[in-house]
Design a protein around this motif. Structure first.
Motif, PDB file in Angstrom:
ATOM      1  N   LEU A   6      66.966  18.077  64.585  1.00  0.00           N
ATOM      2  CA  LEU A   6      68.296  18.092  65.200  1.00  0.00           C
ATOM      3  C   LEU A   6      69.101  19.292  64.705  1.00  0.00           C
ATOM      4  N   PHE A   7      69.080  19.530  63.396  1.00  0.00           N
ATOM      5  CA  PHE A   7      69.825  20.669  62.847  1.00  0.00           C
ATOM      6  C   PHE A   7      69.232  21.996  63.325  1.00  0.00           C
ATOM      7  N   LYS A   8      67.912  22.050  63.448  1.00  0.00           N
ATOM      8  CA  LYS A   8      67.277  23.277  63.943  1.00  0.00           C
ATOM      9  C   LYS A   8      67.714  23.556  65.378  1.00  0.00           C
ATOM     10  N   PHE A   9      67.739  22.518  66.209  1.00  0.00           N
ATOM     11  CA  PHE A   9      68.175  22.689  67.595  1.00  0.00           C
ATOM     12  C   PHE A   9      69.625  23.177  67.645  1.00  0.00           C
ATOM     13  N   LEU A  10      70.497  22.532  66.888  1.00  0.00           N
ATOM     14  CA  LEU A  10      71.909  22.918  66.898  1.00  0.00           C
ATOM     15  C   LEU A  10      72.113  24.344  66.396  1.00  0.00           C
ATOM     16  N   THR A  11      71.306  24.764  65.421  1.00  0.00           N
ATOM     17  CA  THR A  11      71.409  26.131  64.900  1.00  0.00           C
ATOM     18  C   THR A  11      71.076  27.140  65.986  1.00  0.00           C
ATOM     19  N   GLU A  12      69.990  26.901  66.701  1.00  0.00           N
ATOM     20  CA  GLU A  12      69.604  27.843  67.760  1.00  0.00           C
ATOM     21  C   GLU A  12      70.575  27.793  68.929  1.00  0.00           C
ATOM     22  N   LEU A  13      71.076  26.599  69.256  1.00  0.00           N
ATOM     23  CA  LEU A  13      72.073  26.490  70.316  1.00  0.00           C
ATOM     24  C   LEU A  13      73.332  27.255  69.942  1.00  0.00           C
ATOM     25  N   ASN A  14      73.747  27.135  68.684  1.00  0.00           N
ATOM     26  CA  ASN A  14      74.959  27.805  68.225  1.00  0.00           C
ATOM     27  C   ASN A  14      74.816  29.324  68.272  1.00  0.00           C
ATOM     28  N   GLN A  15      73.600  29.803  68.069  1.00  0.00           N
ATOM     29  CA  GLN A  15      73.343  31.244  68.103  1.00  0.00           C
ATOM     30  C   GLN A  15      73.178  31.763  69.522  1.00  0.00           C
ATOM     31  N   ASN A  16      72.939  30.856  70.473  1.00  0.00           N
ATOM     32  CA  ASN A  16      72.705  31.245  71.878  1.00  0.00           C
ATOM     33  C   ASN A  16      73.497  30.319  72.794  1.00  0.00           C
ATOM     34  N   LYS A  19      74.811  28.503  79.040  1.00  0.00           N
ATOM     35  CA  LYS A  19      74.103  27.632  79.979  1.00  0.00           C
ATOM     36  C   LYS A  19      72.700  28.162  80.233  1.00  0.00           C
ATOM     37  N   GLU A  20      72.561  29.479  80.235  1.00  0.00           N
ATOM     38  CA  GLU A  20      71.232  30.076  80.479  1.00  0.00           C
ATOM     39  C   GLU A  20      70.242  29.636  79.397  1.00  0.00           C
ATOM     40  N   TRP A  21      70.679  29.679  78.131  1.00  0.00           N
ATOM     41  CA  TRP A  21      69.788  29.264  77.046  1.00  0.00           C
ATOM     42  C   TRP A  21      69.490  27.772  77.148  1.00  0.00           C
ATOM     43  N   MET A  22      70.526  26.981  77.440  1.00  0.00           N
ATOM     44  CA  MET A  22      70.339  25.536  77.545  1.00  0.00           C
ATOM     45  C   MET A  22      69.378  25.197  78.677  1.00  0.00           C
ATOM     46  N   ASP A  23      69.506  25.881  79.809  1.00  0.00           N
ATOM     47  CA  ASP A  23      68.605  25.617  80.925  1.00  0.00           C
ATOM     48  C   ASP A  23      67.146  25.887  80.540  1.00  0.00           C
ATOM     49  N   LYS A  24      66.923  26.927  79.753  1.00  0.00           N
ATOM     50  CA  LYS A  24      65.554  27.258  79.317  1.00  0.00           C
ATOM     51  C   LYS A  24      65.032  26.263  78.282  1.00  0.00           C
ATOM     52  N   ARG A  26      66.123  22.954  78.067  1.00  0.00           N
ATOM     53  CA  ARG A  26      66.580  21.625  78.458  1.00  0.00           C
ATOM     54  C   ARG A  26      65.625  20.530  77.972  1.00  0.00           C
ATOM     55  N   LYS A  27      64.335  20.766  78.029  1.00  0.00           N
ATOM     56  CA  LYS A  27      63.351  19.769  77.584  1.00  0.00           C
ATOM     57  C   LYS A  27      63.527  19.479  76.088  1.00  0.00           C
ATOM     58  N   TRP A  28      63.722  20.526  75.290  1.00  0.00           N
ATOM     59  CA  TRP A  28      63.930  20.364  73.848  1.00  0.00           C
ATOM     60  C   TRP A  28      65.200  19.563  73.586  1.00  0.00           C
ATOM     61  N   TYR A  29      66.272  19.918  74.306  1.00  0.00           N
ATOM     62  CA  TYR A  29      67.535  19.196  74.154  1.00  0.00           C
ATOM     63  C   TYR A  29      67.358  17.713  74.459  1.00  0.00           C
ATOM     64  N   LYS A  30      66.669  17.389  75.555  1.00  0.00           N
ATOM     65  CA  LYS A  30      66.485  15.990  75.939  1.00  0.00           C
ATOM     66  C   LYS A  30      65.645  15.239  74.915  1.00  0.00           C
ATOM     67  N   GLU A  31      64.677  15.915  74.310  1.00  0.00           N
ATOM     68  CA  GLU A  31      63.857  15.273  73.273  1.00  0.00           C
ATOM     69  C   GLU A  31      64.719  14.913  72.064  1.00  0.00           C
ATOM     70  N   ILE A  32      65.565  15.862  71.634  1.00  0.00           N
ATOM     71  CA  ILE A  32      66.452  15.610  70.485  1.00  0.00           C
ATOM     72  C   ILE A  32      67.457  14.524  70.835  1.00  0.00           C
ATOM     73  N   ARG A  33      68.060  14.615  72.017  1.00  0.00           N
ATOM     74  CA  ARG A  33      69.063  13.640  72.447  1.00  0.00           C
ATOM     75  C   ARG A  33      68.460  12.241  72.526  1.00  0.00           C
ATOM     76  N   ASP A  34      67.262  12.134  73.114  1.00  0.00           N
ATOM     77  CA  ASP A  34      66.630  10.818  73.247  1.00  0.00           C
ATOM     78  C   ASP A  34      66.290  10.226  71.881  1.00  0.00           C
ATOM     79  N   GLU A  35      65.863  11.076  70.950  1.00  0.00           N
ATOM     80  CA  GLU A  35      65.546  10.583  69.614  1.00  0.00           C
ATOM     81  C   GLU A  35      66.825  10.117  68.912  1.00  0.00           C
ATOM     82  N   TYR A  36      67.899  10.857  69.095  1.00  0.00           N
ATOM     83  CA  TYR A  36      69.186  10.471  68.504  1.00  0.00           C
ATOM     84  C   TYR A  36      69.677   9.149  69.103  1.00  0.00           C
ATOM     85  N   ILE A  37      69.530   8.991  70.406  1.00  0.00           N
ATOM     86  CA  ILE A  37      69.911   7.740  71.053  1.00  0.00           C
ATOM     87  C   ILE A  37      69.088   6.579  70.492  1.00  0.00           C
TER      88      ILE A  37
END
Length: 217
Positions: A6-16, A19-24, A26-37
């Protein structure tokens, strides 16, 4: 829950942060989000087991959007640097808030900047039995866990209908009634983190119940 991921994802998101980065990714984000849920779902069950009045709040219902509201805050980045969620989220009451992020992580609860009607109800409760609230706030273990009330905004004088020499004027002047317990990444990555969250929840419970009774009874 692998909070390292989760922290690794947030670090890379914060650096990029776009929406373009998130779209690329999106699968990683959903995996982290689903695990957090899933982690929130487990916590939801654990809190229900220790609190008979707990209001069941599944993770999917409790989790907040990761997008910032750019309509009202156009200068903020597109995405937040944290995952936030509210549990024990009964209608018209203050929830138990969990925020896990890069710049700040915390456990918090209470009622943040309530509307005038709700604020009036809290002040009336304090006028009636403010000693009970002060007893909660001054408890040694409570102060060690949360310190003082979050001072978001306060009035310079007594609110309308109350005198400046009211015995609880220090509380009545507040516009926010919330407490916060900061978390470090090291604490979050410890195996016993869920137990830590439960202990903070229980310490906060009398404070939240006082406020929720004030606004619902």
């Amino acid at each position: 829950m692998n909070f390292d991921s989760l922290f690794k994802f947030l670090t890379e998101l914060n650096q990029n942060n776009s929406k373009e980065w998130m779209d690329k990714n999106r699968k990683w984000y959903k995996e982290i989000r689903d695990e957090y849920i899933g982690w929130l779902n487990d916590l939801d069950l654990a809190l229900a087991a220790v609190d008979s009045e707990y209001y069941s709040t599944p993770g999917k219902k409790g989790i907040n959007r990761i997008n910032n509201n750019l309509m009202f805050h156009p200068n903020k980045p597109t995405y937040k640097d944290h995952f936030g969620a509210g549990l024990d989220k009964a209608p018209n009451t203050g929830d138990f808030y969990i925020e896990i992020g890069l710049s700040r992580s915390m456990l918090a609860g209470g009622i943040w900047r309530p509307d005038p009607k709700t604020l009036r109800s809290i002040r009336e409760a304090i006028d009636y039995d403010g000693e009970e609230l002060k007893k909660i706030l001054n408890k040694k273990s409570f102060k060690e866990t949360f310190g003082e009330l979050v001072l978001n905004e306060t009035l310079k004088k007594a609110p309308k209908g109350f005198s400046n020499d009211h015995p609880h004027i220090d509380l009545l002047r507040n516009k926010t009634f919330a407490v916060m317990h900061p978390l470090t990444q090291e604490e979050i990555l410890q195996p016993g983190f869920k137990e830590k969250v439960i202990s903070v929840y229980l310490e906060m419970l009398p404070f939240r119940r006082y406020l929720n009774k004030a606004v619902t009874v």
